[in-house]
Scaffold this motif. Structure first.
Motif: not given
Length: 553
Positions: A310-327
């Motif tokens: 995995v490269e450049c993982p991003d982890f953050f919350s929006i509207d009470g949910k958590w979002v994981l983004i990864m290449g």
């Protein structure tokens, strides 16, 4: 020796990268102020700090020795930006302020709406943040050529995410890697603003490496900026040891304050026993970090399909949910042939465990040129940029630079908890839209500007074709509940398409070879980078939907 007279402000700094042969001397009133008798045989960084305001004489004997050169006044650079220097056999051309923008726009192949470096190589966006009303964009930068090399952090600022002021290089590798014949340097990372307002940057340093695919060592660092946000003022190592099962890939930190645990958290991209993974770390003080376990481990089929990490993982919350983004670097999708795709998951983060709503990964962009995305929260919104780079086709030789960033995108979740991306509000406000009327039904004559195509309604059967002098620039087709895009170099071996069943909205922005597609409220996006026929003069749209076409001013 060639010579030129240059005016310097008190405290002005000259910074450049050069390679031998060559020499440079700066003198004033016949007295030598600074002298490099011979540049080294490998690229090296040099800097000169001027003492008192006034004119100096600069002498040099080999203009091609200067690979990237600029000067700046620390007291005014935040507003004025850097001054670009260009050496020739008999003069120094210095561009500043609006002259830099005019010079960049004079390149007929350079996109107008998308950020690009003045010269040389750029890849991942890093350290994105907003301080007051100023947006700060940092990016992976190789100052010595148009190909990837020892990594630095370039820097630019903007009042509107659209008009950019170029700043001095912010971060350097800890060693001169060219001298060692090695690669590595200041890799990707994020900006973090602590609860007391202090700003810092976490990033990965790849120590001198001699193989791009194995055996290298990556460590995590924290850099604190000087008071003017020009340079990293202090740098400390915060994490060196890798967990069991993690070999060389161990990078790209994203740090945040976690209210639920009352402590700091960090995610890193890696692989565990060859399975791409996102690692979770915790800290009480931002300096000592403890491994808390894997946040996510990819199913085995990703490894089997070539994914290395995995490269450049991003982890953050929006509207009470958590979002994981990864290449997933190295991955090749067997169904379409696309490489290095970007995926996302939505779920909950409870007791340091990420619990996805579904195991099914959402493909965030059905092109292959939207990668290393980084987002950051500001004003209740999540803003993101990604690196646009054609993995299948390289930029033709002769360009002064390589690499662009996507338009800034605003992230959200829809009613189905799908990750959606659309151009940020600031982009809409900054652009001037001039509606185009069709010369004949469905046909538009284009000038040299970028275009914004918007369709609403029945999309099935839609065909959008742009050409330059009769040659294909790009084609977008909607049929069988799928949207696909084709560029001139496509031979059919890779398929760029996504399902859009029931979708009634489609937007296409084209900017000198960059195609960004947004559909289904931004839940479906596709980005391609093309270097052929990038200035279309004819556009044909056949569709049952309502069509609007705008030319960007």
């Amino acid at each position: 020796m060639a010579k030129a007279t240059v005016s310097f402000a008190s405290g002005e700094r000259l910074e450049f990268w050069a390679v031998g042969p060559g020499a440079v001397t700066i003198s004033q009133y016949g007295e030598t102020l600074w002298h490099v008798p011979a540049f080294e045989a490998h690229p090296s960084y040099y800097s000169y700090h001027h003492r008192e305001a006034g004119s100096v004489v600069v002498e040099w004997d080999w203009p091609d020795a200067f690979l990237w050169t600029y000067s700046y006044d620390p007291a005014t650079v935040a507003k004025a930006g850097i001054k670009l220097w260009e050496f020739s056999t008999d003069e120094i051309l210095i561009r500043a302020g609006k002259e830099i923008g005019s010079w960049l726009r004079s390149d007929p192949q350079r996109p107008r709406l998308h950020f690009s470096p003045c010269r040389n190589w750029m890849n991942d966006p890093v350290g994105l943040c907003r301080i007051g009303d100023c947006w700060h964009l940092f990016y992976q930068f190789h100052p010595c050529g148009g190909d990837w090399g020892p990594m630095h952090w370039g820097h630019a600022t903007s009042p509107d995410l659209f008009t950019w002021t170029h700043m001095p290089v912010f971060l350097h590798p800890e060693q001169n890697l060219w001298r060692l014949g090695a690669t590595g340097g200041a890799f990707s990372g994020n900006a973090f603003q602590d609860r007391d307002g202090s700003l810092m940057f976490f990033y990965t340093e790849r120590l001198p490496a001699y193989d791009l695919f194995k055996g290298y060592r990556e460590i995590q660092k924290i850099a604190r900026p000087d008071r003017r946000m020009i340079k990293a003022e202090s740098i400390s190592i915060v994490l060196e040891q890798r967990p069991e099962g993690v070999e060389h890939d161990f990078r790209d930190p994203k740090v945040w304050w976690d209210k639920a645990s009352g402590a700091y958290r960090m995610v890193l991209g890696a692989s565990i026993h060859d399975d791409p993974a996102v690692l979770l770390y915790g800290s009480e003080d931002l300096l000592e970090w403890k491994y808390l376990g894997p946040l996510y481990r990819a199913p085995p089929f990703f490894r089997e399909q070539g994914a290395r990490a995995v490269e450049c993982p991003d982890f953050f919350s929006i509207d009470g949910k958590w979002v994981l983004i990864m290449g997933l670097v190295g991955h090749c999708d067997p169904d379409s042939g696309r490489h290095n795709l970007l995926y996302g998951l939505v779920g909950d983060f409870v007791d340091d465990r990420f619990i996805p709503d579904s195991d099914a990964l959402q493909l965030l962009d059905f092109g292959s040129d939207f990668y290393a995305m980084q987002s950051f929260a500001t004003g209740g919104r999540q803003i993101a940029f990604a690196w646009l780079f054609n993995w299948e086709f390289r930029k033709p030789a002769g360009s002064p630079y390589s690499g662009e960033l996507s338009l800034p995108r605003q992230l959200s979740l829809d009613a189905r908890n799908r990750i959606c991306m659309r151009p940020a509000d600031e982009v809409e406000e900054a652009l001037t839209h001039a509606p185009l009327s069709s010369a004949e039904p469905g046909r538009y004559v284009l000038d040299d500007a970028s275009i914004d195509i918007r369709l609403n309604g029945m999309l099935d059967g839609t065909r959008i074709t742009a050409t330059e002098a009769g040659q294909l620039s790009f084609s977008i087709v909607v049929e069988d509940q799928s949207v696909s895009v084709q560029l001139p170099q496509d031979d059919g071996s890779i398929r760029y398409a996504a399902a859009i069943a029931g979708t009634t909205d489609l937007r296409v922005i084209h900017d000198k070879g960059i195609v960004e597609i947004f559909a289904d409220g931004g839940a479906v996006c596709g980005t391609r980078r093309n270097y052929l026929n990038v200035r279309p003069d004819d556009l044909v749209i056949l569709s049952k939907a309502h069509v609007s076409v705008f030319s960007e001013g």
